[in-house]
Design a protein around this motif. Structure first.
Motif, short mmCIF file in Angstrom:
data_model
loop_
_atom_site.label_atom_id
_atom_site.label_comp_id
_atom_site.label_asym_id
_atom_site.label_seq_id
_atom_site.Cartn_x
_atom_site.Cartn_y
_atom_site.Cartn_z
N LYS A 104 55.33 -69.38 -58.48
CA LYS A 104 55.58 -69.27 -59.93
C LYS A 104 55.92 -70.64 -60.53
CE LYS A 104 57.51 -64.69 -59.30
NZ LYS A 104 58.18 -64.70 -58.00
N PRO A 105 55.32 -70.98 -61.65
CA PRO A 105 55.43 -72.37 -62.14
C PRO A 105 56.81 -72.70 -62.69
CG PRO A 105 54.20 -71.06 -63.68
CD PRO A 105 54.52 -70.15 -62.53
N THR A 106 57.76 -72.75 -61.80
CA THR A 106 59.13 -73.05 -62.21
C THR A 106 59.48 -74.51 -61.97
OG1 THR A 106 59.84 -72.32 -60.05
CG2 THR A 106 60.01 -70.72 -61.82
N GLU A 107 58.56 -75.25 -61.37
CA GLU A 107 58.89 -76.64 -61.06
C GLU A 107 59.05 -77.46 -62.33
OE1 GLU A 107 56.15 -75.27 -59.25
OE2 GLU A 107 57.56 -74.75 -57.67
N LYS A 108 59.98 -78.36 -62.25
CA LYS A 108 60.29 -79.23 -63.39
C LYS A 108 59.17 -80.26 -63.60
CE LYS A 108 63.80 -82.12 -62.77
NZ LYS A 108 65.18 -82.48 -62.41
N TYR A 109 58.64 -80.73 -62.51
CA TYR A 109 57.62 -81.78 -62.57
C TYR A 109 56.21 -81.17 -62.45
CZ TYR A 109 61.43 -85.08 -61.73
OH TYR A 109 62.57 -85.81 -61.82
N ASN A 110 55.24 -81.93 -62.90
CA ASN A 110 53.84 -81.59 -62.62
C ASN A 110 53.41 -82.29 -61.34
OD1 ASN A 110 53.16 -79.98 -64.94
ND2 ASN A 110 53.45 -81.85 -66.12
N TYR A 111 52.43 -81.71 -60.68
CA TYR A 111 51.95 -82.28 -59.42
C TYR A 111 50.47 -82.59 -59.53
CZ TYR A 111 56.43 -80.92 -57.57
OH TYR A 111 57.77 -80.81 -57.37
N LEU A 112 50.11 -83.74 -59.03
CA LEU A 112 48.71 -84.17 -59.01
C LEU A 112 48.27 -84.22 -57.55
CD1 LEU A 112 46.30 -85.41 -60.61
CD2 LEU A 112 47.42 -87.62 -60.35
N PHE A 113 47.22 -83.48 -57.23
CA PHE A 113 46.71 -83.46 -55.85
C PHE A 113 45.42 -84.26 -55.82
CE2 PHE A 113 49.23 -79.74 -56.67
CZ PHE A 113 50.09 -79.71 -55.58
N ILE A 114 45.37 -85.27 -54.96
CA ILE A 114 44.18 -86.13 -54.94
C ILE A 114 43.69 -86.31 -53.50
CG2 ILE A 114 43.16 -88.29 -55.73
CD1 ILE A 114 45.62 -89.01 -57.17
N ALA A 115 42.37 -86.23 -53.33
CA ALA A 115 41.76 -86.64 -52.07
C ALA A 115 40.94 -87.89 -52.37
CB ALA A 115 40.88 -85.52 -51.53
N PHE A 116 41.17 -88.92 -51.61
CA PHE A 116 40.49 -90.19 -51.81
C PHE A 116 39.34 -90.38 -50.83
CE2 PHE A 116 44.78 -91.43 -53.43
CZ PHE A 116 44.40 -91.67 -54.73
N SER A 117 38.35 -91.15 -51.28
CA SER A 117 37.30 -91.58 -50.36
C SER A 117 37.52 -93.06 -50.02
CB SER A 117 35.93 -91.37 -51.00
OG SER A 117 34.93 -91.63 -50.02
N ALA A 118 36.71 -93.53 -49.08
CA ALA A 118 36.66 -94.95 -48.70
C ALA A 118 37.98 -95.54 -48.24
CB ALA A 118 36.08 -95.79 -49.85
N GLU A 119 38.86 -94.67 -47.71
CA GLU A 119 40.10 -95.18 -47.10
C GLU A 119 39.74 -96.05 -45.90
OE1 GLU A 119 43.57 -95.18 -44.32
OE2 GLU A 119 41.54 -94.50 -43.99
N GLU A 120 38.75 -95.55 -45.14
CA GLU A 120 38.37 -96.26 -43.91
C GLU A 120 37.68 -97.59 -44.20
OE1 GLU A 120 39.61 -95.23 -41.27
OE2 GLU A 120 39.60 -93.04 -41.12
N LYS A 121 37.28 -97.80 -45.46
CA LYS A 121 36.66 -99.08 -45.83
C LYS A 121 37.72 -100.06 -46.34
CE LYS A 121 32.19 -97.98 -45.46
NZ LYS A 121 31.39 -98.58 -44.38
N GLY A 122 38.98 -99.66 -46.26
CA GLY A 122 40.05 -100.54 -46.72
C GLY A 122 40.74 -100.04 -47.97
N LEU A 123 41.06 -98.75 -47.99
CA LEU A 123 41.82 -98.12 -49.09
C LEU A 123 41.12 -98.24 -50.44
CD1 LEU A 123 45.47 -99.40 -48.28
CD2 LEU A 123 44.09 -97.74 -47.02
N LEU A 124 39.79 -98.27 -50.44
CA LEU A 124 39.07 -98.52 -51.70
C LEU A 124 39.32 -97.43 -52.74
CD1 LEU A 124 35.62 -99.90 -50.47
CD2 LEU A 124 37.74 -101.13 -50.97
N GLY A 125 39.34 -96.17 -52.32
CA GLY A 125 39.52 -95.07 -53.28
C GLY A 125 40.90 -95.11 -53.93
N SER A 126 41.92 -95.26 -53.11
CA SER A 126 43.28 -95.25 -53.67
C SER A 126 43.53 -96.51 -54.50
CB SER A 126 44.32 -95.11 -52.56
OG SER A 126 44.12 -96.06 -51.55
N GLN A 127 42.95 -97.63 -54.08
CA GLN A 127 43.12 -98.86 -54.87
C GLN A 127 42.44 -98.73 -56.23
OE1 GLN A 127 41.96 -102.17 -52.43
NE2 GLN A 127 43.88 -102.09 -51.30
N TYR A 128 41.28 -98.08 -56.23
CA TYR A 128 40.60 -97.88 -57.52
C TYR A 128 41.47 -97.00 -58.41
CZ TYR A 128 37.26 -96.82 -61.11
OH TYR A 128 36.67 -96.70 -62.35
N PHE A 129 42.03 -95.97 -57.82
CA PHE A 129 42.86 -95.07 -58.63
C PHE A 129 44.06 -95.79 -59.24
CE2 PHE A 129 46.39 -92.21 -59.39
CZ PHE A 129 45.80 -91.26 -60.20
N VAL A 130 44.75 -96.59 -58.46
CA VAL A 130 45.94 -97.24 -59.03
C VAL A 130 45.56 -98.30 -60.08
CG1 VAL A 130 47.45 -96.73 -57.07
CG2 VAL A 130 46.28 -98.95 -57.16
#
Ligand SMILES: [Zn+2]
Length: 201
Positions: free
Chosen positions: A47-73
């Motif tokens: 039940k949506p009682t949480e105070k915060y919102n949550y963002l769920f992310i799956a990244f690509s190209a981690e094995e190429k040197g964190l490319l997906g997460s770096q692009y996101f940030v």
């Protein structure tokens, strides 16, 4: 977060020597991707009682040197200053008997140690490590000043080899790890904003 890419047929990053063979990456990182999906499912149906919102992310190209997460940030979909913290699950499928759950990044906020230790957990001991910049996607967030943790069950002999496959996954332990993270997130939901900490090294 969890990365969903792996090494394909090998090549750079593979530890395998032999004829061309698919690297499925059951632990690295289907296990973490499954954990992201399970957590999303849990918080959707809890039940949506949480105070915060949550963002769920799956990244690509981690094995190429964190490319997906770096692009996101660099191109975030919400201002990074609004992110309270980030959790990374990369390789959470290979828990063995008497093994600890390793949590890295504990140095990225002063609240982590006590908050993690306060979660009820009989399934496994926790091994808390201060290191904030290990070789996975949480590091991209840490470098932008977001407190970030990495959950994992450690390296093994099938690491970055075609033998990292489904029959080696400890599903029961993985579900216990996911339950632990759920409890931890619910605990963090009661707290104020998590302050980033820059550790003197
Ligand atoms: Zn990985």
């Amino acid at each position: 977060m969890g990365h969903y890419d792996h090494l394909g047929y090998g090549g750079e990053g593979s530890m395998y020597k032999g004829p061309r063979k698919i690297h499925n990456g059951a632990d690295d990182n289907a296990s973490g991707t499954a954990a992201v999906l399970e957590l999303a499912y849990y918080f959707l149906n809890n039940k949506p009682t949480e105070k915060y919102n949550y963002l769920f992310i799956a990244f690509s190209a981690e094995e190429k040197g964190l490319l997906g997460s770096q692009y996101f940030v660099q191109n975030p979909t919400i201002p990074l200053s609004e992110l309270n913290f980030a959790l990374n699950m990369d390789m959470v499928g290979r828990m063995e008997k008497n093994m600890d759950l390793t949590i890295e990044g504990v140095g990225s906020s002063l609240v982590w140690k006590s908050s993690l230790n306060e979660v009820d957990c009989d399934a496994f001991p926790l091994k808390l490590k201060m290191r904030e910049d290990g070789p996975s996607d949480h590091t991209a967030f840490y470098k932008m000043g977001v407190p970030a943790l990495h959950f994992w069950t450690g390296k093994h002999k099938d690491y970055h080899k075609p033998s990292d496959d489904i029959e080696k996954i400890n599903f029961e332990a993985e579900s216990q790890i996911i339950s632990f993270i759920e409890s931890f997130l619910l605990k963090m939901d009661d707290l104020e904003k998590v302050e980033f900490h820059l550790r003197k090294k």
